[in-house]
Design a protein around this motif. Structure first.
Motif: not given
Length: 275
Positions: A139-149
């Motif tokens: 499921g949802a992880a404690s770490a978040f992601s940054s996405v270069n768009v």
């Protein structure tokens, strides 16, 4: 005091929600699905150690500690994805060399396609097959992601899959290192349709990894890392707290200054009334 409180409240709401509204606007301008035709992805790949079953031209340039970096560019078509791969190696005493450059076409039911763009991440606890190994979705992880768009950076939530019983995992020193770095964890980002790979730390054997390294004779890799560098695909869930907290320090300072001013104003009025 009522007017000042109202102004502070309005300014606070604007500061707290403006970054989020800008993120939603940026997100809505992107491709609306991980596997939508025309969607593009750029990944970078590194590894500490690559072992081969037998020596060949690729093993000379990539084997052991020779591998330097790799790049994977993916373009979505109707029903399949095109993987353009470039691998660079630096054997001892030699310069960095383009070891191999090739193109893989993967149908939407292939293990390569499903490894990067899984469709079965629904309920935590379910088992999925990614990178040709069994994994459990957490499921949802404690770490978040940054996405270069390209037009900016989006901050999203992550989905975690933990690979189970991966064959040919290293022993000894590298086994301890991989355990400390939580190897064989895969993180995905959910889009309006399917999910796409955010990053993976892998150690062991995988036919999918072997395909990305351009050789079926890869026996195992140690601490291979693939990370998303850029995409033009929208995310399903933004990390709301990241955006709300963006100007929280400014809001707190404004309220402190405002409260101090209102207290001083109240005291001045009280003194005048007593006189």
């Amino acid at each position: 005091m009522i007017l000042l409180t109202s102004v502070l409240a309005i300014v606070s709401v604007i500061l707290l929600t403006l970054p989020l509204l800008e993120a939603y606007s940026l997100n809505s301008s992107l491709v609306g699905g991980a596997v939508s035709p025309g969607a593009t992805y750029s990944y970078k790949m590194n590894a500490v150690l690559i072992n081969f079953y037998h020596n060949n031209s690729i093993s000379h340039l990539l084997g052991n500690f020779s591998f330097t970096t790799g790049y994977i560019n993916i373009t979505m078509e109707n029903g399949y994805a095109t993987f353009s791969v470039k691998l660079y190696g630096q054997p001892a005493g030699e310069n960095v060399t383009l070891a191999d450059s090739f193109v893989l076409k993967a149908s939407d039911h292939s293990s390569l396609f499903e490894s990067f763009f899984p469709s079965g991440l629904v309920e935590a606890g379910e088992f999925v097959n990614v990178f040709n190994n069994t994994g459990q979705y957490y499921g949802a992880a404690s770490a978040f992601s940054s996405v270069n768009v390209g037009k900016g950076t989006l901050f999203s939530t992550s989905q975690m899959v933990k690979l189970i019983n991966v064959p040919e995992q290293p022993s000894g020193y590298f086994e301890n290192v991989s355990r400390e770095l939580n190897a064989n964890s895969v993180y995905y980002i959910e889009s309006p349709s399917h999910s796409f790979l955010s990053h993976i730390v892998f150690t062991g054997n995988s036919t999918v990894i072997s395909a990305l390294l351009g050789s079926s004779s890869v026996s195992n890799v140690t601490l291979l890392y693939i990370s998303l560098e850029k995409t033009d695909v929208a995310v399903e869930t933004l990390n709301v707290m990241h955006y709300v907290m963006h100007y929280i320090a400014v809001v707190v300072i404004l309220w402190i200054l405002g409260v101090v001013y209102m207290i001083s104003l109240y005291r001045r009025v009280s003194l005048k009334q007593r006189r």
